[in-house]
Design an enzyme around this catalytic site. Structure first.
Site, PDB file in Angstrom:
ATOM      1  N   GLU A 145       4.619  -3.702   9.795  1.00  0.00           N
ATOM      2  CA  GLU A 145       4.339  -4.074   8.837  1.00  0.00           C
ATOM      3  C   GLU A 145       4.921  -4.994   7.903  1.00  0.00           C
ATOM      4  OE1 GLU A 145       2.923   0.648   7.804  1.00  0.00           O
ATOM      5  OE2 GLU A 145       4.835   0.602   7.104  1.00  0.00           O
ATOM      6  N   GLU A 171       0.434  14.614   9.220  1.00  0.00           N
ATOM      7  CA  GLU A 171       1.931  13.011   9.168  1.00  0.00           C
ATOM      8  C   GLU A 171       3.250  13.665   9.386  1.00  0.00           C
ATOM      9  OE1 GLU A 171       4.278  10.953   8.880  1.00  0.00           O
ATOM     10  OE2 GLU A 171       2.976   9.664   7.722  1.00  0.00           O
ATOM     11  N   GLU A 188      -3.543  -0.760   3.183  1.00  0.00           N
ATOM     12  CA  GLU A 188      -1.828   0.123   1.900  1.00  0.00           C
ATOM     13  C   GLU A 188      -1.007  -0.669   0.950  1.00  0.00           C
ATOM     14  OE1 GLU A 188      -0.489   2.976   3.929  1.00  0.00           O
ATOM     15  OE2 GLU A 188       0.590   1.272   4.954  1.00  0.00           O
TER      16      GLU A 188
END
Length: 705
Positions: A173, A417, A510
Site C-alpha cells: 500500500e 476482517e 481508501e
C-alpha cells in the site's frame, strides 16, 4: 477449447549452438532466449526482443539452508526437451471472451555432479515475453529441503526508468515512485509511508510487478505467476551492476521455503514490448496458471455493489458499537448492557437505506462492514481470538436484513476482517462460510490488517500464502466468492480458482481519505498490480473534500469526477464498487448514470493509448452485448486524448454519451466540474477530448436501433 501440443520440435524451437547452450524462440520469432552453463556449471540465461538485448546473461539457482553446495553451480545438462503449445480457452469472467495461450517451451534437466541431484528449469517463450520456473523431480538425493534464498537474476541493460514501490514483507500500500534504477536508493526513505504492518529489507529492494522503460523505448515488466506453496518474490537491485536478484519473503525463523520433491517454484515472468499497450493487454500471467479447478462455475457471477464502508474510512462513522469499553472478549462482553456510541454505521436503519439505493439503481449487492462483535479492540493488540465472524452487534439483525435485501432483489456481501489472526480465521472458517450460506451471502470481503498471527510470520511468507490459498479453496466448497484485502498481490490464481473474484493488495481508494494518493497513481497500477489479476480499487468517489464528511479529516481525493468514472473501465475488475455515500450520488445523478450503465464483464478489450505515469485509454465491449465503454485516466499534465472508434462494427450507427472534465476542472481546485454530451458515432469517428490534471473521461456507446 481448441489446443494442440507438439513434442520434440527441435528444428522449429531450438538451435544448438555449442556445448551446453540452447536457444528458444517465441512463436512469432520476436523473442530469443539463450540458456547456457558457465565453466563452473552455473545456469545462465539471456533474452532478446527484436534482436535487442533485454536481459543480459543472468544466473539461475537456489541457495539451500545448511547446504554447502546448494543448487547454484556444478551442473551438467542431463537432458533437454522441447515442445510447442497452442490453445484458446474461455475464462469464467474477464477482459476477453477468449484467451489464446501460445508458447514454445524448453525444459533443461540438470544434474549436479558432486551431489547427483537433479533440477529442471522450464522455459516458456510467448509472443509477449518469457517465463521460467525451477522444478525438482522425485529423486533420492533431494527430497526435503529448505530454501535460504532464491538467486534468480534479471540483469538490466541500462539505467532504466522504473515505477516502483518499496520491497516490503507485509504491504503493497504505497504510492509509486518514478526514478532511474540508480536512484532507487536515494528515493527509498521518502517512498516508505506509514502502514499498519510493514517491514522493508533493503534500500534497493522493490516489489513486483515492476514496470520499467528503457532509453530505447522498450517496456519491461518483471513479476511472477502461479504463486502456490512458496514465498512471495521481491527484487533487490545491485546498484553497481544494475542486476536485480530475487528476494523471497522469510518466515518467523528466517527461512524462505520448505520444499518436498516433486515440487516446483512459481513462474518468473518477463513481459516486454516497444508498445506500452501490449504490456496492459498481456495475458501471460493467467496463461501460466492451471486451468479452472472448479467443475461447476455457474454460481460465480461478476458483482457491482455499494456498501457501508466509505463513511467509516473517512471517520464520519465507526466500525465499533460502543466507546465505553477499553477491551472486549467474545462470548463474555454483554453488548446489551453498554451504551451505543451513536456513530456505529452497521445498523439496521442505515443498511436498509443502502439496500433501497442499490435496488433502485440496479446494483447487485451491498457490503456491510462493522456488523459483528469485536471491533472495539480489533487492531494493534496482537489479539488471536478477535472475531468469530457470526455474532452481530445488537443493532444489526442478520435475518431481518437478509429478508429485506431478498425482498428488494439485492445480495448482501459479507465482511470478514481477520486482524491478521490467520489461525483464528481458519478455526472459524467452516462455521463462518456456512453462516454465510444460511443467510444468503455468496461473496465475502476478507481483510488482513495488522501484523500476522502466528507472530513473526509475514503477509507474504510461504505459511501465509498457503493460508490465502486455503481460504479460497475452502470458499469454493461453499460456493462463495472471495475478495481478499491486504493479502499477497495476485499472480493469476484466479484462472484456476475464479471464485477469487478480486483482491485489493495495493494502495486503493481508501488512502485518498488517509492523506491522499498521487493523481497519476491510477495510470501506473494497470502496468503493475493488475498484471496479476483484478483489483477491488473501490472507485466512484464524487465528494473529494473529506472534511465535509469528517471535519477532523482534511484529506482530499486527488481526482476529478470524470476520472472516477473512467476507473470503472481502466481498472479492470469483475467486482466493482460504487464507494461513495448515496447522498453524494444523488447530488450528481447525471454523472452517476455512467456507473449504473457500465458493464463489469467483457467480450473484448482494446487498449487505445498508454504510457505509465501519464495516461491510459481503453475500450471494452460488454459481455454478450453490442455496447462499448471507453475510459481514459490522465496524469498530472493536461492532455488532449485522440482516439479512433474503429473498433465499432462497420456500417453501424451508435450513440455515444461522453462524460468529460470541464475545461476549468482540476483534481485539486475544481474536481467536480464535468460535462456530459451525446453524439452519433460510427467506426469512422475520431474523438479528441481534453483530460485535465488528475482527470479523464468516460464514454458509453450503444447501438442505434
Amino acid at each position: 477449447m481448441k489446443s494442440f501440443f507438439i513434442a520434440n520440435v527441435i528444428f522449429v524451437l531450438l538451435i544448438f549452438n555449442y556445448g551446453n547452450a540452447q536457444e528458444l524462440q517465441s512463436p512469432n520469432g520476436t523473442f530469443t532466449m539463450q540458456f547456457s552453463l558457465e565453466a563452473n556449471g552455473k545456469p545462465t540465461y539471456q533474452l532478446t526482443y527484436k534482436n535487442q538485448e533485454v536481459i543480459k546473461p543472468s544466473h539461475l539457482g537456489l541457495e539451500l539452508k545448511d547446504d554447502e553446495t546448494s543448487l547454484l553451480n556444478d551442473f551438467a545438462v542431463l537432458d533437454t526437451s522441447t515442445s510447442t503449445f497452442n490453445e484458446t480457452w474461455q475464462p469464467v469472467w474477464g477482459e476477453e471472451k477468449e484467451i489464446r495461450n501460445h508458447y514454445n517451451e524448453l525444459a533443461v534437466t540438470l544434474n549436479q555432479n558432486e551431489t547427483d541431484r537433479i533440477m529442471r528449469i522450464r522455459f516458456r517463450l510467448f509472443d509477449d515475453g518469457l517465463a521460467f520456473r525451477y522444478e525438482f523431480p522425485s529423486q533420492k538425493n533431494l527430497v526435503y529441503f529448505v530454501i535460504k534464498d532464491e538467486k534468480t537474476q534479471f540483469a538490466m541493460t541500462g539505467d532504466h526508468t522504473a515505477f516502483w514501490i518499496p520491497g516490503d514483507y507485509d504491504t503493497q500500500e504505497y504510492d509509486y515512485t518514478e526514478s532511474k534504477l540508480s536512484e532507487i536508493n536515494e528515493n527509498f526513505d521518502a517512498a516508505v509511508t506509514d502502514n499498519a504492518s510493514q517491514e522493508q529489507f533493503s534500500k534497493t529492494g522493490v516489489q513486483t510487478a515492476l514496470v520499467m522503460k528503457t532509453n530505447d523505448g522498450l517496456y519491461i515488466n518483471l513479476h511472477e505467476a502461479a504463486l502456490v506453496d512458496y514465498s512471495c518474490m521481491h527484487l533487490n537491485l545491485d546498484e553497481a551492476s544494475l542486476v536485480f536478484e530475487s528476494h523471497l519473503t522469510p518466515d518467523a525463523q528466517a527461512n524462505k521455503g520448505y520444499m518436498q520433491a516433486p515440487c516446483n517454484s512459481p513462474w518468473r515472468t518477463i513481459i516486454v514490448s516497444d508498445d506500452a499497450r501490449d504490456i496492459l493487454a498481456s495475458k501471460m500471467t493467467l496463461n501460466l496458471n492451471e486451468p479452472c479447478a472448479i467443475e461447476d462455475t455457474s454460481w460465480i457471477k461478476p458483482v457491482k455493489y455499494i456498501g457501508v464502508w466509505w463513511e467509516m474510512i473517512t471517520g464520519k462513522s465507526s466500525w465499533a458499537y460502543t466507546d465505553e469499553l477499553p477491551a472486549v472478549q467474545l462470548g463474555v462482553t454483554d453488548y446489551s448492557k453498554v451504551k451505543p456510541n451513536d456513530t456505529h454505521a452497521a445498523n439496521n436503519t442505515k443498511v436498509k437505506r443502502y439496500i433501497d439505493f442499490a435496488s433502485e439503481h440496479g446494483f447487485d449487492g451491498v457490503l456491510v462492514e462493522g456488523w459483528n462483535e469485536g471491533w472495539e479492540d480489533w487492531f494493534g493488540k496482537s489479539k488471536d481470538y478477535v472475531f468469530d465472524f457470526v455474532t452481530p452487534y445488537p443493532d444489526f439483525d442478520v435475518e431481518a436484513i437478509h429478508n429485506y435485501a431478498k425482498s428488494k432483489g439485492v445480495k448482501m456481501i459479507m465482511h470478514h476482517e481477520t486482524s491478521g489472526a490467520t489461525r483464528n480465521y481458519e478455526r472459524h472458517m467452516d462455521t463462518a462460510y456456512q453462516f454465510m450460506r444460511d443467510n444468503g451471502y455468496n461473496a465475502v470481503k476478507s481483510g488482513y490488517v495488522g501484523n500476522i498471527i502466528p507472530r513473526g510470520e509475514h503477509h507474504y511468507s510461504q505459511y501465509i500464502i498457503n493460508h490465502y490459498q486455503y481460504a479460497v479453496e475452502k470458499a469454493a466448497d461453499y460456493k462463495i466468492m472471495v475478495n481478499a484485502h491486504e493479502a499477497v498481490r495476485p499472480t493469476g490464481i484466479c484462472r484456476t480458482y475464479p471464485n477469487l473474484i478480486s483482491n485489493e493488495s495495493a494502495r486503493g481508494t481508501e488512502f485518498q481519505a488517509f492523506g491522499g494518493s498521487k493523481p497519476n497513481h491510477v495510470t501506473i497500477l494497470p502496468f503493475t498490480r493488475l498484471i496479476g489479476g483484478p483489483m477491488d480499487y473501490t472507485p466512484g468517489i464524487f465528494e473529494m473534500d473529506i472534511s465535509k464528511l469528517n471535519p477532523n479529516n482534511d484529506s482530499h481525493v486527488n481526482s476529478t469526477i470524470a476520472n472516477q468514472l473512467a476507473l470503472y473501465v481502466t481498472m479492470y475488475s469483475p467486482l466493482q464498487m460504487a464507494a461513495d455515500l448515496p447522498e453524494h450520488y444523488e447530488q450528481f445523478m447525471d454523472a452517476f448514470q455512467f456507473i449504473k450503465d457500465v458493464a463489469i464483464d467483457w467480450d473484448k478489450s482494446i487498449y487505445l493509448e498508454a504510457e505509465p505515469g501519464d495516461y491510459i485509454t481503453v475500450a471494452r465491449k460488454a459481455k454478450g452485448s453490442d455496447n462499448w465503454f471507453v475510459g481514459n485516466v490522465n496524469g498530472t499534465a493536461p492532455r488532449t486524448s485522440n482516439v479512433k472508434l474503429d473498433f465499432l462494427e462497420n456500417g453501424k450507427k451508435y450513440m455515444a454519451t461522453i462524460y468529460a472534465d470541464a475545461k476549468d476542472a482540476h483534481y485539486k481546485t475544481n474536481p467536480q466540474a464535468y460535462t456530459i454530451k451525446t453524439k452519433k458515432v460510427t467506426s469512422n469517428t475520431k474523438i479528441s477530448q481534453l483530460s485535465v490534471p488528475g482527470g479523464g473521461y468516460a464514454i458509453s456507446i450503444t447501438p442505434i436501433n
